[in-house]
Design an enzyme around this catalytic site. Structure first.
Site, PDB file in Angstrom:
ATOM      1  N   GLU A   1     -18.351  23.555  36.318  1.00 20.69           N
ATOM      2  CA  GLU A   1     -18.487  22.292  35.293  1.00 20.69           C
ATOM      3  C   GLU A   1     -18.392  21.058  36.251  1.00 20.69           C
ATOM      4  OE1 GLU A   1     -15.135  23.749  32.875  1.00 20.69           O
ATOM      5  OE2 GLU A   1     -13.907  22.377  34.045  1.00 20.69           O
TER       6      GLU A   1
ATOM      7  N   LYS B   1     -17.289  17.797  37.531  1.00 17.85           N
ATOM      8  CA  LYS B   1     -15.692  17.030  37.817  1.00 17.85           C
ATOM      9  C   LYS B   1     -16.021  15.573  37.236  1.00 17.85           C
ATOM     10  CE  LYS B   1     -12.390  16.426  41.114  1.00 17.85           C
ATOM     11  NZ  LYS B   1     -12.123  14.803  41.058  1.00 17.85           N
TER      12      LYS B   1
ATOM     13  N   ASP C   1     -15.103  11.862  36.428  1.00 17.49           N
ATOM     14  CA  ASP C   1     -14.094  10.719  37.178  1.00 17.49           C
ATOM     15  C   ASP C   1     -13.644   9.865  36.235  1.00 17.49           C
ATOM     16  OD1 ASP C   1     -13.339   9.618  39.428  1.00 17.49           O
ATOM     17  OD2 ASP C   1     -15.109   8.479  39.717  1.00 17.49           O
TER      18      ASP C   1
ATOM     19  N   TYR D   1     -10.549  20.656  29.652  1.00 18.70           N
ATOM     20  CA  TYR D   1     -10.807  21.506  30.746  1.00 18.70           C
ATOM     21  C   TYR D   1      -9.639  22.687  31.077  1.00 18.70           C
ATOM     22  CZ  TYR D   1      -9.440  17.926  33.429  1.00 18.70           C
ATOM     23  OH  TYR D   1      -8.788  16.937  34.297  1.00 18.70           O
TER      24      TYR D   1
ATOM     25  N   LYS E   1     -17.276  18.319  46.103  1.00 13.40           N
ATOM     26  CA  LYS E   1     -17.700  16.992  45.929  1.00 13.40           C
ATOM     27  C   LYS E   1     -19.056  16.836  46.408  1.00 13.40           C
ATOM     28  CE  LYS E   1     -13.604  15.352  44.915  1.00 13.40           C
ATOM     29  NZ  LYS E   1     -13.176  14.224  45.845  1.00 13.40           N
TER      30      LYS E   1
ATOM     31  N   CYS F   1       0.676  -7.057  69.191  1.00  9.14           N
ATOM     32  CA  CYS F   1       0.875  -6.773  67.611  1.00  9.14           C
ATOM     33  C   CYS F   1       0.696  -8.075  66.864  1.00  9.14           C
ATOM     34  CB  CYS F   1       2.157  -6.180  67.294  1.00  9.14           C
ATOM     35  SG  CYS F   1       2.460  -5.866  65.460  1.00  9.14           S
TER      36      CYS F   1
ATOM     37  N   CYS G   1       4.416  -8.801  64.941  1.00  4.21           N
ATOM     38  CA  CYS G   1       5.671  -9.134  65.678  1.00  4.21           C
ATOM     39  C   CYS G   1       5.394  -9.533  67.078  1.00  4.21           C
ATOM     40  CB  CYS G   1       6.674  -7.939  65.865  1.00  4.21           C
ATOM     41  SG  CYS G   1       5.914  -6.750  66.735  1.00  4.21           S
TER      42      CYS G   1
ATOM     43  N   CYS H   1       1.996  -0.188  67.916  1.00  2.00           N
ATOM     44  CA  CYS H   1       3.001  -1.306  68.038  1.00  2.00           C
ATOM     45  C   CYS H   1       4.082  -0.116  68.098  1.00  2.00           C
ATOM     46  CB  CYS H   1       3.169  -2.340  66.910  1.00  2.00           C
ATOM     47  SG  CYS H   1       4.432  -2.953  67.008  1.00  2.00           S
TER      48      CYS H   1
ATOM     49  N   CYS I   1       9.612  -4.487  63.918  1.00  2.00           N
ATOM     50  CA  CYS I   1       8.408  -5.134  63.586  1.00  2.00           C
ATOM     51  C   CYS I   1       8.356  -5.022  62.140  1.00  2.00           C
ATOM     52  CB  CYS I   1       6.993  -4.126  64.197  1.00  2.00           C
ATOM     53  SG  CYS I   1       5.521  -4.584  63.629  1.00  2.00           S
TER      54      CYS I   1
HETATM   55  S1  IVH Z   1      -9.236  21.687  36.364  1.00  2.00           S
HETATM   56  C1  IVH Z   1      -5.017  22.873  38.439  1.00  2.00           C
HETATM   57  N1  IVH Z   1     -11.525  20.844  35.865  1.00  2.00           N
HETATM   58  O1  IVH Z   1      -9.752  16.506  39.119  1.00  2.00           O
HETATM   59  C2  IVH Z   1      -5.820  21.685  38.362  1.00  2.00           C
HETATM   60  N2  IVH Z   1     -10.093  19.265  36.883  1.00  2.00           N
HETATM   61  O2  IVH Z   1      -8.917  16.622  41.773  1.00  2.00           O
HETATM   62  C3  IVH Z   1      -6.861  22.017  37.448  1.00  2.00           C
HETATM   63  N3  IVH Z   1     -10.787  16.835  36.889  1.00  2.00           N
HETATM   64  O3  IVH Z   1      -6.326  16.265  38.408  1.00  2.00           O
HETATM   65  C4  IVH Z   1      -7.867  20.962  37.132  1.00  2.00           C
HETATM   66  N4  IVH Z   1     -12.794  17.395  36.110  1.00  2.00           N
HETATM   67  O4  IVH Z   1      -7.902  15.121  36.966  1.00  2.00           O
HETATM   68  C5  IVH Z   1     -10.310  20.475  36.435  1.00  2.00           C
HETATM   69  N5  IVH Z   1     -13.541  19.857  34.924  1.00  2.00           N
HETATM   70  C6  IVH Z   1     -12.443  19.562  35.502  1.00  2.00           C
HETATM   71  C7  IVH Z   1     -12.217  18.308  36.243  1.00  2.00           C
HETATM   72  C8  IVH Z   1     -10.813  18.089  36.645  1.00  2.00           C
HETATM   73  C9  IVH Z   1     -11.960  16.349  36.612  1.00  2.00           C
HETATM   74  C10 IVH Z   1      -9.870  16.235  37.657  1.00  2.00           C
HETATM   75  C11 IVH Z   1      -8.279  16.353  37.357  1.00  2.00           C
HETATM   76  C12 IVH Z   1      -7.565  16.736  38.374  1.00  2.00           C
HETATM   77  C13 IVH Z   1      -8.538  16.361  39.637  1.00  2.00           C
HETATM   78  C14 IVH Z   1      -8.236  17.249  40.715  1.00  2.00           C
END
Ligand code: IVH
Length: 736
Positions: free
Chosen positions: A142, A144, A146, A254, A346, A440, A443, A458, A464
């Protein structure tokens, strides 16, 4: 204060607490909110203003939860002076803290198809029954999102609190703000919800809403947000929930935290359950299978999501891939701060072209010198970038990066933007190769670059100022002491004025009340005025800072170790050390002994899985520096007959009640049902140490087929030997 008022304050409210929030009529809710506002203001004043609380923390929390629950149900009745909005009510920077009953963790990253294959292989390695690659594994993929993660707690189907991720264990109480987000149900829809359910997901802002918000901001001559994520975070973390209410925030669910009964048997079905309960799901999502060498299903899902990225209407930065079966998720568990059962794949970094105005160098906490390109600001994938790291001297030379050059830069996620390459045909005449400094910038001591190493340092340590300040910033930062109100700006100004020069000074700040820290830093007659008299400070902010410092005087060993800022010792190494040595005193003793490379203590340090030669040297160097030991003494030992400034909590094995906690187990031979990894992870999660070789100190030896010499040795030593079945029975018999 009138009698009536005082009476009201001390009256026992438990009878009123029994009226369920859902049966309150609006007029009752309004009256109760008014009363709660008054009550909580009174208790806040007793607690913060006079240090004389009248009720226990639990009673106080019950009042606040009640207030939050009513507000969640009647967002239109949230008062201007609501306790959930009031700055004064919050201990320090604004929001109260909420401890997450189940930690909010992050995800490991994948960047390539190979990383994805490796992820699947790691699942197969961990779970014995998946070791045959022909066996299919179901995965959910699914987007991710932002945004920023949020945990929303429902009790009996009603929203009672909401918290940001914070440092993962403790977040900010944003209940009143969350109550204003239309997409978040205040009461769960449908039937059969778990009595306790923490729904986790992402608060975000759509691209369209982000653009029109910025247009409004521009019109009102307010600062613009760099991207939808910042806009969402800035909107949620408003002390005045009325502002949040005007911001178009949205939410995707999620995941979940504490839950009184499972939502379903699989991730996919749990998603559907979340939807039935009234949440929106992040789409496009798909349930796919991988088997053998066939990863096309997951690859094409990734490609599809990436293709749709620009037209989704909200920002995403990758695809999250999760193991579908929840029982498998449970077995796979976590390693360090991320689950073994999920990964964030990613998208490739976004690039842009701009020019370098100047090149400067920064001095880090460890003295490392990092060259930085100061850029003409440029938008890279929604974020305004004005600085990029140039890593080190060789990197600049190799790419021949010069001030004045036009360059391609890239950024990926939260990583510091980097200069990828120079656009040579756009190099203006008269530029010169960059000359790396020899002293540096802070310092002025000569810089050192060891033969064969890439980085320049340094080596002036705490002498420092730049390093001293960076160490203090690290010390007070979120994952370390987490001292609210002691951020970069304040530390810099306190340092400059001589008020805080070492961590010790933080904890004597209130006591000294305006006198400079370092002996001889200033003559007594020149003592600075008390903080509250400084510009920008007052009694309230001073009190809050002192309270924030007061609150962190007790700290778990692993956080303390991390806070020390030893080079290379990040959070997970700090945890390894805490886990191994258990007590600060013991750790210190061992480190001081380990300086002699012939000692058992030295061998032990290197035997810790995850600590190599190089890192061990950094740790030992820290203990070899008299100034560091002096600071440790001053922080943790009684001084001049006074109690120590800090209390360091010994490391507690994860499951204290476990009979194998603290015991040493050796697995040998090939096990039948458990992979070596899973066997190890399970034993460790019950608090045992898993060792690689048998010795007198071994408590249990678990033998599989063809065990060989270790089993023989165990017999010779008369140790407890169990086969796999017996071992599994033993640990499950103990309720595990
Ligand atoms: S599952 C145990 N699903 O990504 C963690 N996270 O880099 C389970 N995030 O802190 C997270 N979309 O804030 C999950 N479809 C998705 C997500 C998601 C964004 C974020 C979430 C997490 C971060 C991790």
């Amino acid at each position: 204060m009138s009698n009536l008022y005082t009476q009201k304050m001390t009256r026992n409210r438990t009878t009123q607490l029994e009226t369920p929030v859902e049966s309150l009529a609006p007029f009752q809710a309004e009256a109760e909110l008014a009363e709660l506002a008054e009550l909580l203001r009174w208790h806040d004043e007793l607690y913060h203003g006079q240090d004389q609380p009248e009720i226990s923390d639990a009673e106080y929390d019950a009042l606040r939860n009640r207030n939050n629950a009513i507000e969640a149900r009647f967002p239109e009745l949230v008062r201007k002076d609501s306790p959930s909005r009031r700055v004064g009510a919050a201990p320090a920077a604004g929001f109260r803290k909420i401890r997450h009953s189940v930690a909010m963790l992050s995800l490991g990253n994948a960047f390539t198809r190979q990383d994805m294959r490796d992820f699947v292989e790691s699942l197969r390695n961990f779970m014995r029954e998946l070791s045959d690659p022909a066996i299919p594994i179901e995965l959910v993929g699914e987007p991710k999102i932002d945004g920023l993660s949020l945990s929303i707690r429902y009790e009996q189907g009603r929203l009672v609190s909401a918290a940001t991720r914070g440092n993962g264990s403790e977040g900010e109480d944003v209940t009143a703000n969350v109550a204003t987000i239309a997409e978040i149900p205040k009461t769960l829809a449908g039937r059969g919800w778990p009595e306790t359910l923490e729904v986790r997901g992402e608060v975000y802002m759509s691209d369209e809403d982000f653009l029109s918000l910025n247009a409004r901001q521009a019109e009102a001559h307010e600062t613009l947000f760099a991207n939808p994520r910042n806009a969402a975070a800035g909107s949620l973390r408003q002390l005045d929930a009325a502002i949040t209410a005007q911001r178009p925030l949205r939410f995707f669910a999620y995941a979940w935290g504490e839950i009184s009964e499972p939502l379903a048997e699989t991730q996919w079905k749990a998603r559907q359950r979340l939807q039935e309960l009234g949440f929106r799901l992040n789409e496009p999502a798909r349930l796919v299978k991988v088997a053998g060498e066939d990863f096309d299903t997951i690859f094409s899902l990734y490609d599809d999501i990436q293709t749709q990225r620009a037209s989704l209407g909200f920002s995403i930065d990758g695809v999250v891939v999760k193991v579908n079966r929840l029982d498998w998720q449970a077995r796979l568990g976590f390693v360090s701060r991320s689950p073994r059962w999920a990964i964030a794949w990613k998208f490739p970094p976004e690039q842009a072209q701009t020019s370098i105005k100047t090149i400067s160098v920064q001095v880090g906490r460890t003295g490392k010198i990092t060259p930085v390109a100061n850029l003409s600001p440029v938008n890279v994938g929604g974020v305004l970038v004005s600085r990029a790291s140039l890593h080190n001297q060789d990197e600049i030379q190799r790419k021949d990066i010069r001030a004045g050059d036009t360059v391609i830069i890239q950024r990926a996620g939260d990583v510091i933007p980097q200069v990828v390459s120079v656009v040579l045909d756009q190099r203006p005449p008269g530029t010169e190769p960059y000359r790396f400094p020899t002293t540096c910038p802070d310092c002025l001591e000569p810089l050192v670059r060891k033969p064969g190493e890439a980085d320049t340092f340094c080596v002036n340590g705490l002498n420092c100022p730049a390093q001293a300040v960076e160490r203090l910033i690290h010390f007070a930062s979120r994952d370390a002491f987490d001292i609210e109100g002691l951020g970069v700006k304040n530390i810099e100004s306190f340092y400059a004025k001589g008020l805080i020069r070492s961590p010790v000074d933080i904890f004597t700040l209130e006591l000294r009340n305006g006198s400079p820290a370092a002996p001889g830093a200033r003559a007594a007659e020149e003592a600075t005025p008390p903080l509250r008299e400084w510009e920008g400070w007052g009694e309230v902010s001073e009190r809050k800072l002192y309270d924030a410092i007061q609150r962190v005087r007790t700290i778990p060993l692993d956080r303390f170790i991390y806070a020390l800022g030893i080079p290379q010792v990040g959070q997970s190494t700090a945890r390894l050390l805490a886990r191994h040595y258990l007590q600060l005193g013991h750790w210190r003793e061992c480190m001081e002994q380990a300086f002699d490379t012939e000692t058992e203590a030295h061998a032990q340090l290197l035997a810790i899985n995850g600590i190599g030669q190089n890192m061990a040297e950094d740790i030992l160097n820290f203990f070899h520096e008299p100034r560091n030991l002096e600071i440790l003494d001053q922080l943790t030992l009684p001084q001049n007959g006074l109690a120590p400034l800090l209390t360091i909590i010994d490391f507690a094995p994860p499951v204290a009640a476990s009979p194998i906690a603290g015991k040493t187990v050796v697995f040998t031979g090939s096990l039948e049902t458990l992979s070596r990894n899973e066997a190890k992870a399970r034993a460790e999660s019950l608090g045992a140490n898993v060792a690689g070789s048998v010795s007198k100190k071994t408590d249990y030896v678990v033998v599989g087929a063809d065990a060989g010499s270790k089993e023989k040795k165990a017999r010779e030593l008369g140790l407890t030997i169990l086969n796999e079945k017996e071992w599994l029975a033993y640990i499950s018999e103990k309720g595990m």
